[in-house]
Design a protein around this motif. Sequence first.
Motif, PDB file in Angstrom:
ATOM      1  N   PHE F  21      39.862   0.517  14.761  1.00 33.81           N
ATOM      2  CA  PHE F  21      40.497  -0.669  14.198  1.00 33.81           C
ATOM      3  C   PHE F  21      42.003  -0.667  14.434  1.00 33.81           C
ATOM      4  O   PHE F  21      42.583  -1.686  14.817  1.00 33.81           O
ATOM      5  CB  PHE F  21      40.179  -0.751  12.704  1.00 33.81           C
ATOM      6  CG  PHE F  21      40.715  -1.994  12.079  1.00 33.81           C
ATOM      7  CD1 PHE F  21      40.059  -3.199  12.234  1.00 33.81           C
ATOM      8  CD2 PHE F  21      41.897  -1.981  11.350  1.00 33.81           C
ATOM      9  CE1 PHE F  21      40.564  -4.366  11.676  1.00 33.81           C
ATOM     10  CE2 PHE F  21      42.409  -3.127  10.787  1.00 33.81           C
ATOM     11  CZ  PHE F  21      41.740  -4.328  10.950  1.00 33.81           C
ATOM     12  N   GLN F  22      42.650   0.443  14.154  1.00 30.65           N
ATOM     13  CA  GLN F  22      44.079   0.559  14.475  1.00 30.65           C
ATOM     14  C   GLN F  22      44.167   1.228  15.836  1.00 30.65           C
ATOM     15  O   GLN F  22      43.797   2.404  15.980  1.00 30.65           O
ATOM     16  CB  GLN F  22      44.793   1.419  13.427  1.00 30.65           C
ATOM     17  CG  GLN F  22      45.336   0.633  12.257  1.00 30.65           C
ATOM     18  CD  GLN F  22      46.044   1.547  11.280  1.00 30.65           C
ATOM     19  OE1 GLN F  22      45.427   2.489  10.777  1.00 30.65           O
ATOM     20  NE2 GLN F  22      47.306   1.278  11.004  1.00 30.65           N
ATOM     21  N   ARG F  23      44.699   0.530  16.820  1.00 31.22           N
ATOM     22  CA  ARG F  23      44.621   1.037  18.184  1.00 31.22           C
ATOM     23  C   ARG F  23      45.555   2.216  18.451  1.00 31.22           C
ATOM     24  O   ARG F  23      45.368   2.958  19.397  1.00 31.22           O
ATOM     25  CB  ARG F  23      44.919  -0.108  19.165  1.00 31.22           C
ATOM     26  CG  ARG F  23      43.825  -1.163  19.175  1.00 31.22           C
ATOM     27  CD  ARG F  23      44.273  -2.435  19.874  1.00 31.22           C
ATOM     28  NE  ARG F  23      45.298  -3.130  19.088  1.00 31.22           N
ATOM     29  CZ  ARG F  23      45.841  -4.292  19.437  1.00 31.22           C
ATOM     30  NH1 ARG F  23      45.468  -4.891  20.573  1.00 31.22           N
ATOM     31  NH2 ARG F  23      46.766  -4.859  18.684  1.00 31.22           N
ATOM     32  N   ASN F  24      46.591   2.383  17.635  1.00 32.72           N
ATOM     33  CA  ASN F  24      47.561   3.443  17.919  1.00 32.72           C
ATOM     34  C   ASN F  24      47.120   4.830  17.441  1.00 32.72           C
ATOM     35  O   ASN F  24      47.591   5.835  17.956  1.00 32.72           O
ATOM     36  CB  ASN F  24      48.912   3.108  17.262  1.00 32.72           C
ATOM     37  CG  ASN F  24      49.566   1.891  17.917  1.00 32.72           C
ATOM     38  OD1 ASN F  24      49.362   1.639  19.111  1.00 32.72           O
ATOM     39  ND2 ASN F  24      50.324   1.131  17.146  1.00 32.72           N
ATOM     40  N   ALA F  25      46.227   4.863  16.458  1.00 33.13           N
ATOM     41  CA  ALA F  25      45.894   6.149  15.839  1.00 33.13           C
ATOM     42  C   ALA F  25      44.878   6.914  16.670  1.00 33.13           C
ATOM     43  O   ALA F  25      44.071   6.323  17.393  1.00 33.13           O
ATOM     44  CB  ALA F  25      45.354   5.919  14.434  1.00 33.13           C
ATOM     45  N   LEU F  30      37.636   1.227   9.908  1.00 32.16           N
ATOM     46  CA  LEU F  30      37.619   0.302   8.777  1.00 32.16           C
ATOM     47  C   LEU F  30      36.243   0.469   8.142  1.00 32.16           C
ATOM     48  O   LEU F  30      35.225   0.137   8.757  1.00 32.16           O
ATOM     49  CB  LEU F  30      37.851  -1.140   9.247  1.00 32.16           C
ATOM     50  CG  LEU F  30      38.026  -2.144   8.112  1.00 32.16           C
ATOM     51  CD1 LEU F  30      39.362  -1.939   7.415  1.00 32.16           C
ATOM     52  CD2 LEU F  30      37.933  -3.572   8.633  1.00 32.16           C
ATOM     53  N   LEU F  39      40.690   1.515   4.842  1.00 35.60           N
ATOM     54  CA  LEU F  39      41.128   1.752   6.215  1.00 35.60           C
ATOM     55  C   LEU F  39      41.482   3.233   6.317  1.00 35.60           C
ATOM     56  O   LEU F  39      42.445   3.686   5.690  1.00 35.60           O
ATOM     57  CB  LEU F  39      42.339   0.870   6.513  1.00 35.60           C
ATOM     58  CG  LEU F  39      43.009   1.035   7.871  1.00 35.60           C
ATOM     59  CD1 LEU F  39      42.040   0.782   9.018  1.00 35.60           C
ATOM     60  CD2 LEU F  39      44.195   0.079   7.990  1.00 35.60           C
ATOM     61  N   THR F  41      42.627   6.381   8.599  1.00 39.85           N
ATOM     62  CA  THR F  41      43.382   6.581   9.817  1.00 39.85           C
ATOM     63  C   THR F  41      43.679   8.055  10.000  1.00 39.85           C
ATOM     64  O   THR F  41      44.297   8.670   9.128  1.00 39.85           O
ATOM     65  CB  THR F  41      44.725   5.828   9.723  1.00 39.85           C
ATOM     66  OG1 THR F  41      44.480   4.508   9.247  1.00 39.85           O
ATOM     67  CG2 THR F  41      45.438   5.792  11.046  1.00 39.85           C
TER      68      THR F  41
END
Lengths: 257, 257, 257, 257, 257, 257
Positions: F21-25, F30, F39, F41
């Motif tokens: 869901f969070q592309r940077n991590a 989610l 969420l 991470t």
Amino acid sequence: MNRLDGRAADQPRPVEVTTGFQRNAEGSVLYRAGRTVVLCTASVDPTVPPWMAGKGRGWLTAEYQMHPRSSPTRRESRDGRGKAPSGRTQEIQRLIGRSLRAALDLRRLGEMSITIDCDVLEADGGTRTASITGGFIALALALSRLHGSGLLTEPVLRDQVTAISVGHLEEGLALDLVYTEDSTARVDLNLVATPRGGIVEVQATAEDEAIPRHEMDRMIDLGFVGVRALAKTQLEALAHAGVDLPMLFQPERWVVL
Amino acid sequence: MNRLDGRAADQPRPVEVTTGFQRNAEGSVLYRAGRTVVLCTASVDPTVPPWMAGKGRGWLTAEYQMHPRSSPTRRESRDGRGKAPSGRTQEIQRLIGRSLRAALDLRRLGEMSITIDCDVLEADGGTRTASITGGFIALALALSRLHGSGLLTEPVLRDQVTAISVGHLEEGLALDLVYTEDSTARVDLNLVATPRGGIVEVQATAEDEAIPRHEMDRMIDLGFVGVRALAKTQLEALAHAGVDLPMLFQPERWVVL
Amino acid sequence: MNRLDGRAADQPRPVEVTTGFQRNAEGSVLYRAGRTVVLCTASVDPTVPPWMAGKGRGWLTAEYQMHPRSSPTRRESRDGRGKAPSGRTQEIQRLIGRSLRAALDLRRLGEMSITIDCDVLEADGGTRTASITGGFIALALALSRLHGSGLLTEPVLRDQVTAISVGHLEEGLALDLVYTEDSTARVDLNLVATPRGGIVEVQATAEDEAIPRHEMDRMIDLGFVGVRALAKTQLEALAHAGVDLPMLFQPERWVVL
Amino acid sequence: MNRLDGRAADQPRPVEVTTGFQRNAEGSVLYRAGRTVVLCTASVDPTVPPWMAGKGRGWLTAEYQMHPRSSPTRRESRDGRGKAPSGRTQEIQRLIGRSLRAALDLRRLGEMSITIDCDVLEADGGTRTASITGGFIALALALSRLHGSGLLTEPVLRDQVTAISVGHLEEGLALDLVYTEDSTARVDLNLVATPRGGIVEVQATAEDEAIPRHEMDRMIDLGFVGVRALAKTQLEALAHAGVDLPMLFQPERWVVL
Amino acid sequence: MNRLDGRAADQPRPVEVTTGFQRNAEGSVLYRAGRTVVLCTASVDPTVPPWMAGKGRGWLTAEYQMHPRSSPTRRESRDGRGKAPSGRTQEIQRLIGRSLRAALDLRRLGEMSITIDCDVLEADGGTRTASITGGFIALALALSRLHGSGLLTEPVLRDQVTAISVGHLEEGLALDLVYTEDSTARVDLNLVATPRGGIVEVQATAEDEAIPRHEMDRMIDLGFVGVRALAKTQLEALAHAGVDLPMLFQPERWVVL
Amino acid sequence: MNRLDGRAADQPRPVEVTTGFQRNAEGSVLYRAGRTVVLCTASVDPTVPPWMAGKGRGWLTAEYQMHPRSSPTRRESRDGRGKAPSGRTQEIQRLIGRSLRAALDLRRLGEMSITIDCDVLEADGGTRTASITGGFIALALALSRLHGSGLLTEPVLRDQVTAISVGHLEEGLALDLVYTEDSTARVDLNLVATPRGGIVEVQATAEDEAIPRHEMDRMIDLGFVGVRALAKTQLEALAHAGVDLPMLFQPERWVVL
């Protein structure tokens, strides 16, 4: 001008809007502009702060928070956790609050408070402008729900508010900077404005040396190109979510662009 | 336009500058503009913050503090005492720091830090612009002393920086607002600029509704009238204190206005 | 005894008093004793703290703050900013408050609060005693203004309060120490007293070893020499500012020295 | 003079000393003076604070803490918990530290730190003087243990330090005030001194009005009566705990009283 | 199993209880279990927190604090001084509060608050269970005093609450761990329970890897052995202090074990 | 048993997992369980905290944060903003950290740190168990990426960790409580366990009175029903994201359930 992501100088990043992302909030938007992602949440509270009580007016305030892993490279500590939020954070959330209050006729809102939470989930430049542009959508969703439930009978919007950045780069002016552009820009300008040509806020900062007056004028011109484009995106997202935006606007204010 | 203190719309407040007010500091100015009084103090430290060490560059930062009895009506608690300074205070001191860094070529300064303390002793509007305009004088005094003692051999100034506010009042535009004007202005614009026509920073905020683009342009025009007047005052005060300003400037930068 | 600044052992530093320095405050004094400079500001508030309400008595409190560049050598961070003031700062402001409350008959003052802000602009030893001596002048100025405006009808002063330091140096006892004397004194004594011979507060601290009782007695004797000299300076400054000090005193209290 | 607890004016409260109360500490004393009870704990750390490193000298510091239920009437929140300790607390712990440093030759102690924790378990006036008097016993216990384990080879004590309060009551002067006496005293004097007649610290505060000089002198006379009595109590408690106090003293310092 | 202190695996440490240690508190216990010492203090306040007012119910809360020299090896800074208490401290005091509330029928207590302060004077493992077991005694002492003074007319206790730890060591299960056992235990279980076999709280944590379900069951069995032994100790201490425990219990609740 | 959402007593809520869901991590999930949304991470940092450096072991820690509008009814202030996180928050994040460290062989991880951020976007009970169950998936995603990029060569997982709540309600025992069930439960038990039957952590709290031992046993039995169901969901989500879970496990550890 060759931009890293292939955009033209006057082209904003592609925007993707998911409304209703947080089911509990009166207005919720997951706003994605390229690799910048902000979760904008509008919450309505039927009271106002003590210093405003009894004046018959409403209030709107904003909170801005970077997720600790919004950066592509590494986790940072959660700003403001266990200590006061940084000056940068406070400055940004004051800007978001002022900008969205400009959209509202607080006198017609009546005594209620709206809080816009802007949680930056991914950061690639332009988080404050994304917070304002996405925050406006969350605000309109909340107002629409208030209208639907009869808690709001008058139209309280007087302007559609949108924000975008403009940079003064080595190769020329460019709209809607990503992080690497932003960090090398000679001047960084944030324009908060309406698609009808009104200015809500301008903040322009020469990072290094002063720039001539006429270049600042051209930067504002370019900013308005972006404001009009993003305003269209806002309208489409709201229409898709079933919000009748004109109904929320004061009649004398609403014009087709 | 009838202003409370009888000034013309394009006339800044009378300024009185006392240099050397604090005898211990490298640069000290008691800056009075009407009933706004700021004590600007420049201190030099022969180190830089850890994150800048080894880069051969200098740094400048600012601290802004309201005296608890700067207000005409009553004492307020000392902002930031026992808790973090308010968002407003932090925003202002970041602005002062950025503005005065624009005056300096940090690469030529070498590894030293300059801190500009701005203590507002009396507040009648325009405290942030007075801090910048007075702060520039304190900075030049400190640079001059560094020069005199041989700690600085190169000219490090590249611009003369001055700041002024412009308001959009009921009766029209006005320069250098006092408190009562400021609190009713439709738009409040702060211009940080150089007498040669360069813009360092513009911050314009519509307190209530957005304003048309062309009115913003006129406000900037008016701001430059004030910037040129205050720049002359700065020069006179420095000359009176025996500071040879041209000598501190990089030759290619210095022009007679 | 050879003192660095040529003074005799029983001679206080030359004092210069500027009244009305901050125009907004009820009482304001820029108090200079040699190279120690304190800005003393008296503010009047027509209420008392909640725990005193309804008792018909007034209150006086003090705040003490070092300016970050009060030291001759370098800038220090502003004590108490973003965190609690240091123990030393709190101890000093409690002392100033107690000392000046001794000058006042709080029962006759009625329900109002007076705050004395002591901002040390230059520090060369004796900042706490300068704060008390200058603070008394600021207090009398504020009381005189309250009297003039009819907010105070009774005389509320019962003593004139003055403070001075005495040191036990290698070469003998000395009055009103400057910083370099203070830092090498075997004993540091602060005397808060009245020119009529009353003691408000004595604080004597042997920095290293204990001292014989009879030497402490001689230090207090010397302190009273300074108290009487400074009391005369206070009277002259107030007379010069047009303050009729005897009128503020309770008749049974006031005697010509 | 009729005192509430039947004592004569020059009679200190009965003292009960339990040594070794906390088994883990180098020195521990449960010190009871009437209904004031302080747990004094001396801890030794083989380092000094960074700012003292390399000077070959030792350091001693104190921490003072009221137990939340030290008051007879009700629980109070734990001072300094989750926030900075109050000004009063900081002032007291600075006093305790200074007083006990006067007992020590820090140069002979070598690079180690001693912390004296003073936890007030029951409070009936005189908690700061009980902390100093009991703290000295805890300190001597810790020094004796260091001596026994060979970590200390030189005698490091140069004075025996004791503290007591004296009050100026309606009916006359009185030694070692309990809370109800303290709260009505016209002047409260704390004397930190040695049984040989040396003064370490005097703090005298007129709570209301100034008092004549000669009355202050009589208060100090009375204080020394108490200091000599408590010094004897300290010696007996240490002897009972097997501490050879003369051995800890520098030979030239130690005299039979 | 060979334990360091020679105990059998199912044997709790010897407990020594001193009631009335702090004379000012409604209930006070110095609770020693081996080399763990906790001062448990019950204070009664005739009000409840605002969020509970008007509900006719009482409240009980706990505060836990390590003395800075509770550790055998060295002084540590006072947790929570000048900053928020650590997560561990907060977790423990929440546990103590919940556990002792389980003993009380808050509805019958009426609108009053009881605070249990647990000050750890010596720490050798098991400080949270000692706080609960000793805290129950302090609570019963306070209730008995309230009863005696007529402020409490109904029996408000519904259970006797006791706590003990169980460890999963290399050599097998063991009751009531000392510090060195605790720090090497594979699993640490804290059982808060009643001698009648009721469980108030179980917290079991595998420090490293998960353990099989049936081993957890055996740990709880062993915990109850300790709970019954400590409950007997509580009863004896209270009887010795003259507290008629059955009278404080609701009749239907009280059974001879 | 009639549950509000129609589930059987032993049926967990439907779970929906969005990976990436969070592309940077390094790992992002989610995690939605009914109307509870977290969420999770996972961020990897190639260093360890100073106190662990040089031991060749890795570390894992967790941060837990409620979004201000996670509640269905109203916005709450962001816990821990500008002040320390609440005791509840700290307790939960310590639990999450311990639980997920149990899944890892920190010795094989090598000197790197993994942080699991758990941001609760919607809260309907069970947020801590959802954080652990979702956090395990985020952790496995991050490990898989480390493996893919060669930064991890050994299998470091030794257990699959899952968490679920069990409640003791009026009508009987129930698995995976929603908020309204949780707030009326007589006992709330959280089980962190592995599908192979190992217990990592049990926390059971009788909100009001103690419960008999055998009922606690039945609650743990029911918890394992949920643990096995959720473990299956974890496996499916990871398989769907292309993660070869068996490869991350130490061979001797991995068994088909």
